[in-house]
Design a protein around this motif. Structure first.
Motif, PDB file in Angstrom:
ATOM      1  N   ILE A 225       3.024 -21.827  27.446  1.00 39.03           N
ATOM      2  CA  ILE A 225       3.559 -20.462  27.310  1.00 39.03           C
ATOM      3  C   ILE A 225       4.419 -20.409  26.052  1.00 39.03           C
ATOM      4  CG2 ILE A 225       4.917 -18.608  28.379  1.00 39.03           C
ATOM      5  CD1 ILE A 225       2.555 -19.302  30.152  1.00 39.03           C
ATOM      6  N   GLY A 226       4.199 -19.375  25.235  1.00 42.01           N
ATOM      7  CA  GLY A 226       4.970 -19.211  23.998  1.00 42.01           C
ATOM      8  C   GLY A 226       4.038 -19.142  22.812  1.00 42.01           C
ATOM      9  N   SER A 227       4.598 -19.034  21.625  1.00 42.43           N
ATOM     10  CA  SER A 227       3.811 -18.880  20.398  1.00 42.43           C
ATOM     11  C   SER A 227       4.569 -19.505  19.242  1.00 42.43           C
ATOM     12  CB  SER A 227       3.594 -17.398  20.088  1.00 42.43           C
ATOM     13  OG  SER A 227       2.949 -16.759  21.160  1.00 42.43           O
ATOM     14  N   PRO A 228       3.855 -19.822  18.146  1.00 46.48           N
ATOM     15  CA  PRO A 228       4.580 -20.347  16.980  1.00 46.48           C
ATOM     16  C   PRO A 228       5.333 -19.255  16.213  1.00 46.48           C
ATOM     17  CG  PRO A 228       2.227 -20.197  16.526  1.00 46.48           C
ATOM     18  CD  PRO A 228       2.412 -19.790  17.951  1.00 46.48           C
ATOM     19  N   MET A 229       6.064 -19.663  15.252  1.00 48.45           N
ATOM     20  CA  MET A 229       6.808 -18.821  14.308  1.00 48.45           C
ATOM     21  C   MET A 229       7.791 -17.861  14.985  1.00 48.45           C
ATOM     22  SD  MET A 229       4.544 -18.443  10.908  1.00 48.45           S
ATOM     23  CE  MET A 229       6.011 -18.204   9.955  1.00 48.45           C
ATOM     24  N   PHE A 230       7.496 -16.560  15.046  1.00 52.81           N
ATOM     25  CA  PHE A 230       8.546 -15.601  15.410  1.00 52.81           C
ATOM     26  C   PHE A 230       8.551 -15.204  16.886  1.00 52.81           C
ATOM     27  CE2 PHE A 230       7.250 -14.602  10.941  1.00 52.81           C
ATOM     28  CZ  PHE A 230       8.265 -15.353  10.367  1.00 52.81           C
ATOM     29  N   ASP A 231       7.574 -15.692  17.645  1.00 52.91           N
ATOM     30  CA  ASP A 231       7.499 -15.279  19.040  1.00 52.91           C
ATOM     31  C   ASP A 231       7.596 -16.478  19.982  1.00 52.91           C
ATOM     32  OD1 ASP A 231       7.557 -12.945  20.365  1.00 52.91           O
ATOM     33  OD2 ASP A 231       5.395 -12.546  20.311  1.00 52.91           O
ATOM     34  N   GLY A 232       8.225 -17.539  19.488  1.00 52.59           N
ATOM     35  CA  GLY A 232       8.357 -18.748  20.298  1.00 52.59           C
ATOM     36  C   GLY A 232       9.328 -18.540  21.455  1.00 52.59           C
ATOM     37  N   LEU A 233       9.265 -19.445  22.423  1.00 52.43           N
ATOM     38  CA  LEU A 233      10.196 -19.335  23.558  1.00 52.43           C
ATOM     39  C   LEU A 233      11.636 -19.394  23.079  1.00 52.43           C
ATOM     40  CD1 LEU A 233       8.677 -21.522  26.428  1.00 52.43           C
ATOM     41  CD2 LEU A 233       8.731 -19.042  26.234  1.00 52.43           C
ATOM     42  N   GLU A 234      11.904 -20.253  22.085  1.00 55.56           N
ATOM     43  CA  GLU A 234      13.292 -20.344  21.583  1.00 55.56           C
ATOM     44  C   GLU A 234      13.740 -19.015  20.995  1.00 55.56           C
ATOM     45  OE1 GLU A 234      11.517 -23.382  19.717  1.00 55.56           O
ATOM     46  OE2 GLU A 234      12.937 -24.992  20.147  1.00 55.56           O
ATOM     47  N   ASN A 235      12.819 -18.374  20.227  1.00 59.44           N
ATOM     48  CA  ASN A 235      13.180 -17.087  19.618  1.00 59.44           C
ATOM     49  C   ASN A 235      13.490 -16.049  20.692  1.00 59.44           C
ATOM     50  OD1 ASN A 235      11.063 -18.612  18.187  1.00 59.44           O
ATOM     51  ND2 ASN A 235      11.335 -17.130  16.558  1.00 59.44           N
ATOM     52  N   ILE A 277       0.084 -34.890  32.085  1.00 60.00           N
ATOM     53  CA  ILE A 277       0.700 -35.269  30.801  1.00 60.00           C
ATOM     54  C   ILE A 277       2.169 -34.864  30.822  1.00 60.00           C
ATOM     55  CG2 ILE A 277       0.674 -34.942  28.290  1.00 60.00           C
ATOM     56  CD1 ILE A 277      -2.341 -34.328  28.569  1.00 60.00           C
ATOM     57  N   GLN A 278       3.038 -35.869  30.637  1.00 62.40           N
ATOM     58  CA  GLN A 278       4.478 -35.616  30.583  1.00 62.40           C
ATOM     59  C   GLN A 278       5.059 -36.329  29.374  1.00 62.40           C
ATOM     60  OE1 GLN A 278       6.114 -36.896  34.332  1.00 62.40           O
ATOM     61  NE2 GLN A 278       5.325 -35.119  35.420  1.00 62.40           N
ATOM     62  N   THR A 279       6.341 -36.194  29.163  1.00 56.81           N
ATOM     63  CA  THR A 279       6.996 -37.022  28.144  1.00 56.81           C
ATOM     64  C   THR A 279       8.010 -37.915  28.854  1.00 56.81           C
ATOM     65  OG1 THR A 279       8.667 -35.339  27.654  1.00 56.81           O
ATOM     66  CG2 THR A 279       6.693 -35.331  26.274  1.00 56.81           C
ATOM     67  N   LYS A 280       8.217 -39.090  28.252  1.00 59.86           N
ATOM     68  CA  LYS A 280       9.082 -40.093  28.876  1.00 59.86           C
ATOM     69  C   LYS A 280      10.545 -39.646  28.820  1.00 59.86           C
ATOM     70  CE  LYS A 280       9.177 -45.119  28.676  1.00 59.86           C
ATOM     71  NZ  LYS A 280       8.836 -46.235  27.788  1.00 59.86           N
ATOM     72  N   THR A 281      10.913 -39.118  27.689  1.00 62.36           N
ATOM     73  CA  THR A 281      12.250 -38.533  27.512  1.00 62.36           C
ATOM     74  C   THR A 281      12.041 -37.041  27.250  1.00 62.36           C
ATOM     75  OG1 THR A 281      12.029 -39.208  25.204  1.00 62.36           O
ATOM     76  CG2 THR A 281      13.406 -40.606  26.625  1.00 62.36           C
ATOM     77  N   ASN A 282      13.136 -36.295  27.140  1.00 62.70           N
ATOM     78  CA  ASN A 282      12.968 -34.848  26.930  1.00 62.70           C
ATOM     79  C   ASN A 282      13.986 -34.344  25.915  1.00 62.70           C
ATOM     80  OD1 ASN A 282      12.264 -32.164  27.140  1.00 62.70           O
ATOM     81  ND2 ASN A 282      13.143 -31.862  29.185  1.00 62.70           N
ATOM     82  N   ASN A 283      13.985 -34.972  24.738  1.00 63.57           N
ATOM     83  CA  ASN A 283      14.882 -34.505  23.680  1.00 63.57           C
ATOM     84  C   ASN A 283      14.454 -33.139  23.158  1.00 63.57           C
ATOM     85  OD1 ASN A 283      16.261 -36.910  23.903  1.00 63.57           O
ATOM     86  ND2 ASN A 283      15.053 -37.926  22.312  1.00 63.57           N
ATOM     87  N   HIS A 284      13.171 -32.820  23.335  1.00 64.09           N
ATOM     88  CA  HIS A 284      12.656 -31.540  22.812  1.00 64.09           C
ATOM     89  C   HIS A 284      13.022 -30.369  23.727  1.00 64.09           C
ATOM     90  CE1 HIS A 284       9.489 -32.638  25.708  1.00 64.09           C
ATOM     91  NE2 HIS A 284       9.051 -31.404  25.648  1.00 64.09           N
ATOM     92  N   GLY A 285      13.577 -30.655  24.900  1.00 62.50           N
ATOM     93  CA  GLY A 285      14.041 -29.579  25.780  1.00 62.50           C
ATOM     94  C   GLY A 285      12.932 -28.695  26.308  1.00 62.50           C
ATOM     95  N   GLY A 286      11.722 -29.274  26.448  1.00 61.14           N
ATOM     96  CA  GLY A 286      10.629 -28.531  27.096  1.00 61.14           C
ATOM     97  C   GLY A 286       9.920 -27.529  26.197  1.00 61.14           C
ATOM     98  N   ILE A 287      10.247 -27.518  24.902  1.00 62.92           N
ATOM     99  CA  ILE A 287       9.604 -26.557  23.991  1.00 62.92           C
ATOM    100  C   ILE A 287       9.202 -27.284  22.706  1.00 62.92           C
ATOM    101  CG2 ILE A 287       9.840 -24.365  22.738  1.00 62.92           C
ATOM    102  CD1 ILE A 287      12.127 -23.616  24.720  1.00 62.92           C
ATOM    103  N   LEU A 288       7.914 -27.190  22.351  1.00 59.40           N
ATOM    104  CA  LEU A 288       7.401 -27.780  21.103  1.00 59.40           C
ATOM    105  C   LEU A 288       6.587 -26.711  20.388  1.00 59.40           C
ATOM    106  CD1 LEU A 288       6.222 -31.270  22.503  1.00 59.40           C
ATOM    107  CD2 LEU A 288       8.109 -30.923  20.897  1.00 59.40           C
ATOM    108  N   GLY A 289       6.931 -26.409  19.144  1.00 52.65           N
ATOM    109  CA  GLY A 289       6.204 -25.366  18.407  1.00 52.65           C
ATOM    110  C   GLY A 289       6.363 -23.992  19.032  1.00 52.65           C
ATOM    111  N   GLY A 290       7.469 -23.781  19.707  1.00 47.59           N
ATOM    112  CA  GLY A 290       7.718 -22.479  20.350  1.00 47.59           C
ATOM    113  C   GLY A 290       7.011 -22.342  21.698  1.00 47.59           C
TER     114      GLY A 290
END
Ligand code: FMN
Ligand code: EPS
Length: 362
Positions: A225-235, A277-290
């Protein structure tokens, strides 16, 4: 228009702190959703003023009246409108600051922006009170997400320089999020919470205020869920978060700390766990590329100290152009962070629902 937000889920917030009332219109909600009113009121109560010594003593029940969009215990899919009356206003507290700017508040900038027509009583439309309708909307969003096994929760990560136990970014559970949210002073560590509460009270007695950080986590949020650039989850999350008064910063995952690590330290290795598919650590906070990775979403929001403090301050009368000594009266939060915890949850829930609706996932 400043108080409208959203593309797929649109919210429009109106009102002033000392006017008749405040409210929200939510458009784009899925139809056929039940709202558990007891749960919604309990959620709003976590934000309402007057419940804790770290809160303004202003007493408001924050009971919403739903005017439209809800019929036979279900959302209709047409605009859901709710109003909350203002009952406990002491507008006389603001008589000496009609033209003298409170340092740190929006009186001066609001005066310039609106040519002196803005309602300054209780902070008017700039007031933290406007987070009540935001919390209503977010409470509805939280319930819609929760029905899909998505849990949003937050706690006071730090205040007055005292830190709570942080969320474990890999193993945090919905159960922990619900448990901490139910506490009147939402910290994981009881001891840290007591220390923070005492330090906030000490600041209040010194006619001062303090800030702090709210940490929010989301469990059960699907990948993709989310999109790159201006519509990412972080944005999307950040755009709502900065609608909360006194918010000065937001970080996701390891945030600013990641900037001092090496790639080999910061990267989260992908692992297969029970065929997933998971990650071992979660430094990315659950969001990659928005876009959500399927790991818990982790973010922290920094709040500045409450601007209205009782000690004498220097300011300017912006109408008469005179230098003034200012003493603020009134009933202010010595630390806004305690009541802001559910507001951060509300903002995150709305942002996630907006993004899911945009991809037809709800
Ligand atoms: C829940 C909440 C309660 C708040 N309570 C107060 C308060 O009692 N007194 C005050 O001066 N500011 C309070 N604020 C902060 C101001 O509304 C805010 O600092 C002001 O509108 C200026 O906006 P800015 O800090 O985002 O620049 C509160 C904010 C929130 C989120
Ligand atoms: C009423 C609320 O918070 C208010 C937020 C606020 C501000 O300047 O942001 C100033 C105070 O208003 P008053 O001077 O009218 O008591 C707080 O009490 C609320 O959150 O519901």
């Amino acid at each position: 228009m400043s108080s409208n937000w959203g593309k797929n889920l649109k919210i429009s917030i109106f009102g002033e702190s000392h006017g008749e009332g405040i409210g929200v219109v939510i458009d784009g909600l899925p139809c056929g959703e039940t709202i558990d009113m007891d749960e919604l009121l309990a959620f709003m109560k976590r934000r309402a003023p007057g419940a804790h010594r770290a809160s303004t003593p202003r007493r408001e029940t924050d009971a919403p009246t739903i005017l439209s969009g809800y019929w036979r215990q279900h959302t209709t899919g047409t605009p859901l409108a709710a109003v909350i009356r203002n009952n406990d206003t002491h507008s006389a507290d603001y008589s000496n600051i009609a033209t003298v700017a409170r340092p740190g508040h929006a009186d001066f900038t609001g005066y310039v922006r609106y040519g002196g027509f803005n309602d300054i009583r209780g902070g008017g439309h700039f007031s933290g009170r406007l987070t009540a309708p935001l919390t209503f909307a977010g409470g509805v969003a939280k319930q819609i997400l929760s029905r899909r096994e998505i849990t949003v929760g937050a706690h006071i990560y730090s205040a007055t320089g005292i830190s709570d136990t942080p969320f474990d970014p890999v193993t945090v559970t919905g159960e922990l999020l619900r448990e901490v949210g139910a506490k009147p002073f939402p910290t994981i560590s009881q001891k840290a919470g007591e220390k923070m509460s005492d330090a906030i009270e000490a600041a209040r007695l010194e006619l001062d205020s303090v800030g702090g950080v709210v940490e929010c986590a989301v469990t059960g949020f699907p990948a993709g869920i989310g999109s790159p650039m201006f519509d990412g989850l972080e944005n999307v999350i950040a755009s709502l978060m900065f609608g909360i008064p006194a918010v000065k910063g937001i970080e996701f995952g390891l945030g600013f700390e990641a900037s001092s690590l090496k790639g080999s330290q910061n990267n989260d290795s992908f692992v297969l766990h029970d065929g997933k598919i998971q990650t071992k650590t979660n430094n990315h906070g659950g969001i990659l590329g928005g876009i959500s990775s399927g790991m818990p979403i982790i973010l922290r929001v920094a709040f500045k100290p409450t601007p209205s403090i009782s000690q004498m301050q220097h300011s300017v009368d912006f109408v008469n152009m005179t230098q003034e000594e200012l003493t603020i009266h009134g009933r202010h939060d010595p630390c806004v962070v305690v009541r802001a915890v559910p507001v951060v949850e509300a903002a995150v829930a709305l942002a996630l629902l907006e993004s899911m609706l945009g991809q037809g996932k709800i």
